[in-house]
Design an enzyme around this catalytic site. Structure first.
Site, mmCIF file in Angstrom:
data_model
loop_
_atom_site.group_PDB
_atom_site.id
_atom_site.type_symbol
_atom_site.label_atom_id
_atom_site.label_comp_id
_atom_site.label_asym_id
_atom_site.label_seq_id
_atom_site.Cartn_x
_atom_site.Cartn_y
_atom_site.Cartn_z
ATOM 1 N N GLU A 174 -9.161 -9.634 3.751
ATOM 2 C CA GLU A 174 -9.504 -8.249 3.402
ATOM 3 C C GLU A 174 -10.891 -8.170 2.766
ATOM 4 O O GLU A 174 -11.209 -8.912 1.827
ATOM 5 C CB GLU A 174 -8.437 -7.673 2.447
ATOM 6 C CG GLU A 174 -8.740 -6.225 2.049
ATOM 7 C CD GLU A 174 -7.560 -5.476 1.448
ATOM 8 O OE1 GLU A 174 -6.441 -6.017 1.432
ATOM 9 O OE2 GLU A 174 -7.791 -4.337 0.989
ATOM 10 N N SER A 219 0.839 -1.200 0.000
ATOM 11 C CA SER A 219 0.000 0.000 0.000
ATOM 12 C C SER A 219 0.874 1.251 0.000
ATOM 13 O O SER A 219 0.360 2.357 -0.187
ATOM 14 C CB SER A 219 -0.944 0.001 1.211
ATOM 15 O OG SER A 219 -0.212 -0.213 2.403
ATOM 16 N N GLU A 262 -0.096 -12.570 -1.733
ATOM 17 C CA GLU A 262 -1.546 -12.568 -1.981
ATOM 18 C C GLU A 262 -1.963 -13.829 -2.731
ATOM 19 O O GLU A 262 -1.252 -14.274 -3.656
ATOM 20 C CB GLU A 262 -1.931 -11.334 -2.807
ATOM 21 C CG GLU A 262 -1.729 -10.034 -2.040
ATOM 22 C CD GLU A 262 -2.235 -8.813 -2.803
ATOM 23 O OE1 GLU A 262 -2.890 -8.958 -3.863
ATOM 24 O OE2 GLU A 262 -1.981 -7.695 -2.319
#
Ligand code: KIV
Length: 275
Positions: free
Chosen positions: A189, A53, A122
């Site tokens: 998430e 991020s 991920e």
């Protein structure tokens, strides 16, 4: 020979996994630099994630796809310099672990050399062989399921995931596969709270939620979001614990005014030749 001494209450993967058994919530935040890492560590944050991020909140990019290994290693080194107690996880950027297991190992190794203690990847399925190899080589891995921002174009935006029953079943299957592959924890998430609760209940390892409701074993937020560093309305799942955009704006405006009017620097902040 002297060996490096860490804080006696230093967080490790074992201590983090044990927190789940003891029903102790795990506190996680992102950091990208030395001063904020120092503050987070002093505040007793358990896990510090050097998130990709950074692409959004440090480099101002619309997606996380734009950040690479060099920038992420640079941020990891700065964070590690400020941390004594927290466990440091570095986010593996897009294409740093998907191309081959060998590349995943080499890139994860760079993060550990920069001071990270684990890496985050991920997804499941095709990345499971890389996760297994990393764990086999002694590199702890955190998984990330639900909304996986590196797949934003496949997902069609930053939408709530696992709404349909079949997606919920796949999420659970993927979460089990990550736990079996040796992940020490999994970020969930932007999934419904009920789904996160089910996954959390079925896994032996902690879940760390972001936009996943209150039932996860821990919570993570992007630091700049929770500190209110931007002048935009927060996302639904973000709580702002400070309003730094307004505070910094006020401070900088006051400084500019004092420079322009000659009020700064004043006598107390001025050097003179010896008389
Ligand atoms: O990059 C990041 O900050 C993350 C968190 C949102 C979990 O992956």
């Amino acid at each position: 020979m002297s060996t490096g001494q860490s804080s006696p209450d230093k967080l490790t993967t074992v201590r983090i996994v044990r927190k789940k058994a003891k029903a102790e919530r795990i506190v996680c935040l992102t950091a990208y630099d030395f001063p904020t890492a120092l503050i987070l560590d002093n505040a007793g944050v358990d896990l510090i994630l050097v998130g990709d991020s950074a692409a959004n909140v440090i480099y101002g990019m619309p997606t996380t796809l734009t950040i690479g290994m060099d920038e992420m290693v640079y941020h990891t080194r700065a964070v590690a310099a400020g941390v004594k107690r927290a466990f440091i996880v570095a986010d593996m950027p897009f294409l740093s672990y998907q191309v081959s297991v060998e590349q995943a190992v080499a890139n994860a190794g760079r993060f550990l050399q920069a001071g990270a203690e684990a890496v985050k990847v991920e997804g499941a399925g095709p990345v499971v062989p890389a996760i297994k190899r990393l764990v086999e080589l002694g590199i702890p891995v955190m998984g990330h399921l639900g909304l996986t921002p590196q797949s934003v174009h496949k997902l069609g935006g930053y939408r709530l995931q696992a709404r349909k029953l079949e997606d919920q079943e796949r999420l659970l299957t993927d979460a089990r596969a990550l736990a079996d592959a040796g992940c020490f924890s999994i970020v969930l998430e932007k999934v419904p709270a009920e789904v996160a609760e089910r996954v959390t209940g079925e896994l032996p390892i902690p879940t760390i939620g972001i936009g996943a409701g209150p039932h996860c074993d821990g919570q993570v937020l992007v630091l700049h979001d929770m500190l209110g560093l931007f002048d935009t309305p927060p996302l639904k799942f973000v709580k702002q614990y400070a309003h730094l955009h307004a505070d910094i704006l006020k401070a900088v405006t006051a400084y500019a005014e004092e420079v322009r009017t000659g009020k700064f620097p004043d006598e107390d902040r001025t050097f003179h030749l010896d008389k």
